[in-house]
Design a protein around this motif. Structure first.
Motif, PDB file in Angstrom:
ATOM      1  N   GLN A  65     -27.340 -59.101 -14.936  1.00 49.73           N
ATOM      2  CA  GLN A  65     -28.526 -58.479 -15.557  1.00 49.73           C
ATOM      3  C   GLN A  65     -28.428 -58.532 -17.122  1.00 49.73           C
ATOM      4  OE1 GLN A  65     -30.190 -55.036 -13.950  1.00 49.73           O
ATOM      5  NE2 GLN A  65     -32.026 -54.993 -15.078  1.00 49.73           N
ATOM      6  N   LEU A  66     -29.522 -58.952 -18.071  1.00 46.35           N
ATOM      7  CA  LEU A  66     -29.218 -58.942 -19.243  1.00 46.35           C
ATOM      8  C   LEU A  66     -29.304 -57.291 -19.837  1.00 46.35           C
ATOM      9  CD1 LEU A  66     -29.446 -60.384 -22.142  1.00 46.35           C
ATOM     10  CD2 LEU A  66     -31.940 -59.975 -21.994  1.00 46.35           C
ATOM     11  N   VAL A  68     -29.982 -53.935 -21.575  1.00 46.57           N
ATOM     12  CA  VAL A  68     -31.159 -53.521 -22.427  1.00 46.57           C
ATOM     13  C   VAL A  68     -30.896 -53.318 -23.676  1.00 46.57           C
ATOM     14  CG1 VAL A  68     -33.338 -51.848 -22.276  1.00 46.57           C
ATOM     15  CG2 VAL A  68     -32.182 -52.499 -20.375  1.00 46.57           C
ATOM     16  N   ASN A  78     -38.646 -54.548 -25.161  1.00 45.27           N
ATOM     17  CA  ASN A  78     -37.251 -55.058 -24.972  1.00 45.27           C
ATOM     18  C   ASN A  78     -36.928 -56.254 -25.471  1.00 45.27           C
ATOM     19  OD1 ASN A  78     -36.767 -52.575 -23.550  1.00 45.27           O
ATOM     20  ND2 ASN A  78     -36.756 -53.529 -21.538  1.00 45.27           N
ATOM     21  N   LYS A  79     -35.701 -56.727 -26.065  1.00 44.17           N
ATOM     22  CA  LYS A  79     -35.647 -57.962 -26.587  1.00 44.17           C
ATOM     23  C   LYS A  79     -35.187 -58.794 -25.199  1.00 44.17           C
ATOM     24  CE  LYS A  79     -33.744 -56.867 -30.924  1.00 44.17           C
ATOM     25  NZ  LYS A  79     -32.642 -56.880 -32.014  1.00 44.17           N
ATOM     26  N   GLU A  80     -36.181 -59.906 -25.013  1.00 41.56           N
ATOM     27  CA  GLU A  80     -36.013 -60.586 -23.513  1.00 41.56           C
ATOM     28  C   GLU A  80     -36.184 -61.970 -24.010  1.00 41.56           C
ATOM     29  OE1 GLU A  80     -39.142 -58.984 -21.284  1.00 41.56           O
ATOM     30  OE2 GLU A  80     -37.864 -57.389 -20.584  1.00 41.56           O
ATOM     31  N   CYS A  91     -38.334 -59.817 -28.767  1.00 41.14           N
ATOM     32  CA  CYS A  91     -39.050 -59.014 -27.894  1.00 41.14           C
ATOM     33  C   CYS A  91     -40.475 -60.276 -27.773  1.00 41.14           C
ATOM     34  CB  CYS A  91     -39.635 -57.758 -27.971  1.00 41.14           C
ATOM     35  SG  CYS A  91     -40.939 -57.659 -29.677  1.00 41.14           S
ATOM     36  N   SER A  92     -41.198 -60.032 -26.785  1.00 40.75           N
ATOM     37  CA  SER A  92     -42.417 -60.985 -26.614  1.00 40.75           C
ATOM     38  C   SER A  92     -43.337 -60.758 -27.654  1.00 40.75           C
ATOM     39  CB  SER A  92     -42.981 -60.556 -25.331  1.00 40.75           C
ATOM     40  OG  SER A  92     -43.382 -59.038 -25.246  1.00 40.75           O
ATOM     41  N   ASP A 107     -35.875 -67.968 -22.452  1.00 43.34           N
ATOM     42  CA  ASP A 107     -35.650 -66.916 -21.950  1.00 43.34           C
ATOM     43  C   ASP A 107     -33.985 -66.304 -22.132  1.00 43.34           C
ATOM     44  OD1 ASP A 107     -35.122 -64.767 -20.044  1.00 43.34           O
ATOM     45  OD2 ASP A 107     -35.681 -65.571 -18.226  1.00 43.34           O
ATOM     46  N   GLU A 109     -32.432 -63.659 -20.742  1.00 38.43           N
ATOM     47  CA  GLU A 109     -31.369 -63.604 -19.438  1.00 38.43           C
ATOM     48  C   GLU A 109     -30.757 -64.718 -18.984  1.00 38.43           C
ATOM     49  OE1 GLU A 109     -32.181 -60.306 -16.192  1.00 38.43           O
ATOM     50  OE2 GLU A 109     -33.361 -62.056 -15.810  1.00 38.43           O
TER      51      GLU A 109
END
Length: 571
Positions: A65-66, A68, A78-80, A91-92, A107, A109
């Motif tokens: 898991q990335l 947080v 969050n930066k995803e 972030c989105s 992505d 992750e």
């Protein structure tokens, strides 16, 4: 989450299913939800319209898991995502801004998982190839040292035999020839010592790289997203020594030197030591998730051990000669060494028959350990000495610890090193000795200069080189890496935790007795609590000593009985 029932608790051994109110073994993992699942919950997960498209894999094949990280521009997000053009996480909301318009957005992750796999592969190379291969080369040098000594001794014997019949005439020449062999031997051994130093330095470098890889592989460390993959320096090449040869002469009063022969270096060209090539790079690459799903569970089970569906008692030993079975050591043949709080240390055969018994000054500590060579190492606290018992029952003094009282001892199954937990009235430490008894490392404080130990009562080593210590005064398990850097401490699951015996298994799990709850806890290699593996439900009362034998069975000694119980918990 509600408390597990008695039946559920009895079946709980490793990772618990992440579904609420489910206590079954979480052998699967949902990469979308990032939680373990048991087989039943996996099936329900795949049937549910909301989660039927989620990717579910075996737990060992999970995506990590990335970590947080909040966006500085938009703190609620969050930066995803990752902008390929700018090489920065987003972030989105940031991804929709004009400065990133038209950029390739991926992505984060997925990138993190790929990077994690690459670094994990490099770490695996060190553990599985570079370190074993280098240690093998070092062992080859040790064999060469013995061979050179044997050859030189043979030459000296030949010289003496030749000179015996002409002793009055050849004393001076004999002395010169023997001195010449010593000079040559010294030169050759000096060369071999230099080679040993080369590999010692390289091994130190590999451990340093291993620690660095571990740091990058930490689930909370995102440096590996932006760091180029480090390349491991190749193994240094060395040459095998060319043995000295002895050329016999003929007896003659006019030429004593020729009669006694000439010691000289062979004109053979030195040959390079053979370095076993590493497997093809593809063998170390992480397979795709699709490939992992296509592989059968049966194939996976052949590669590594896994959790058994239940803990099964397979045997009991009633140990003669001890009042209570406090601590247990086992050698490769399966014979047991068991000690009690009165200092009696006994050895039994596979049928539980008494083979050997001695009186020591030990009490409730893990003060004895079986070595790879079949010897037993044990501490004498009163004398501040560590003794060795050979298979023929000969007892010899092995190590003197000076002002330090040796409490616990463990013989490494990795390299044969001896780890000793010891203390004085003011401080405590863990000392590493090589298998010849030479002190090579002291571990006492963390990076902030704080004392790591107070009373290191039990000690063991994990498969990755971590040193795990059960501290009887601080009431915690202290774990440091091979270099002595503090990794984590475990303080139990309740308000009280009184750790006693500790051991590890071939999967890297840590097992430790808790006398506060009379249970045995099972931890992951990184310190995460998995479960209570043994409790009163399995007939356990006052567990004090644990060890895993060479057949991967768990042996448990208890304060209230002289019986050692054997459990099977891996399959």
């Amino acid at each position: 989450m509600s408390e597990p029932s008695d039946e559920q608790a009895a079946m709980q051994h490793y990772l618990v299913c992440g579904t609420e109110n489910c206590q079954k073994n979480g052998q699967f993992y949902c990469n979308a939800c990032h939680r373990p699942l048991c087989e039943q919950c996996r099936d329900e997960h795949q049937k549910s319209p909301k989660t039927k498209n989620h990717e579910i894999v075996l737990y060992r094949h999970r995506k990590h898991q990335l970590p947080v990280e909040l966006c500085q521009e938009h703190p609620t997000r969050n930066k995803e995502l990752f902008c390929r053009e700018c090489s920065i996480p987003l972030c989105s909301k940031c991804s929709t801004m004009k400065e990133h318009k038209g950029h390739d957005i991926d992505d984060l992750e997925e990138i993190y998982a790929d990077k994690y796999a690459v670094w994990q592969g490099e770490f695996s190379k060190i553990q599985k190839y570079f370190l074993p291969t280098t240690n093998s080369l070092k062992a080859d040098i040790e064999e060469d040292v013995t061979e050179i000594k044997n050859i030189m001794e043979s030459i000296r014997t030949s010289i003496k035999a030749e000179a015996e019949s002409l002793k009055n005439l050849v004393d001076e020449v004999t002395s010169e020839s023997i001195e010449n062999t010593h000079t040559m031997e010294k030169s050759l051994l000096k060369m071999l010592k230099s080679q040993e130093t080369t590999y010692d330095d390289y091994i130190t470098y590999l451990w340093k790289m291993s620690d660095e890889f571990q740091e990058y592989l930490s689930i909370t460390n995102k440096k590996l997203l932006f760091t180029k993959t480090l390349r491991i320096q190749p193994i240094p090449e060395t040459t095998k020594p060319v043995p000295t040869v002895f050329t016999a002469g003929r007896f003659s009063k006019n030429d004593v030197t020729k009669l006694l022969g000439k010691v000289d270096v062979s004109n053979r060209k030195p040959e390079k030591r053979k370095i076993q090539p590493m497997e093809a790079e593809s063998a170390h690459m992480k397979p795709t998730e699709k490939q992992l799903e296509q592989s059968t569970e049966k194939s996976d089970m052949k590669q590594i051990l896994s959790l058994s569906s239940s803990v099964t008692k397979v045997k009991e030993y009633s140990i003669p000669g001890v009042d209570r079975a406090f601590y247990v050591s086992v050698d490769k043949s399966g014979r047991l060494w068991v000690s009690d709080r009165d200092g009696y240390l006994v050895q039994t055969d596979l049928q539980g028959n008494l083979l050997h018994k001695i009186q020591t000054s030990g009490e409730e500590e893990g003060y004895h350990t079986a070595t790879q060579d079949g010897d037993l190492i044990y501490t004498e606290q009163d004398k501040k000495v560590i003794y060795r018992i050979t298979p023929d029952r000969k007892i010899t003094e092995f190590i003197k610890t000076g002002d330090w009282t040796p409490l616990s001892v463990h013989s490494s199954r990795i390299n044969g090193d001896i780890l000793v937990g010891m203390y004085t009235d003011e401080e405590a430490k863990v000392t590493r000795y090589n298998k010849a008894g030479k002190e090579i490392q002291n571990i006492q404080r963390d990076n902030q200069g704080q004392e790591l130990y107070s009373y290191p009562r039990y000690i063991t080593e994990n498969i990755n080189g971590d040193i795990c210590t059960s501290d009887g005064c601080n009431d915690k398990v202290v774990v440091v890496n091979k270099s002595g850097q503090h990794r984590f401490s475990y303080t139990g699951q309740g308000s009280e935790f009184w750790p006693w015996g500790i051991c590890t298994d071939v999967l890297g799990h840590i097992l430790v007795c808790d006398s506060a709850s009379d249970t045995v806890h099972l931890l992951e290699q990184d310190g995460r609590f998995l479960s209570v593996i043994l409790s009163s439900q399995q007939g356990i009362m006052f567990p004090r000593g644990v060890c895993v034998d060479y057949e991967n069975n768990l042996l448990v000694g208890q304060r209230g009985t002289s019986t050692v119980t054997v459990y099977k918990y891996l399959q």
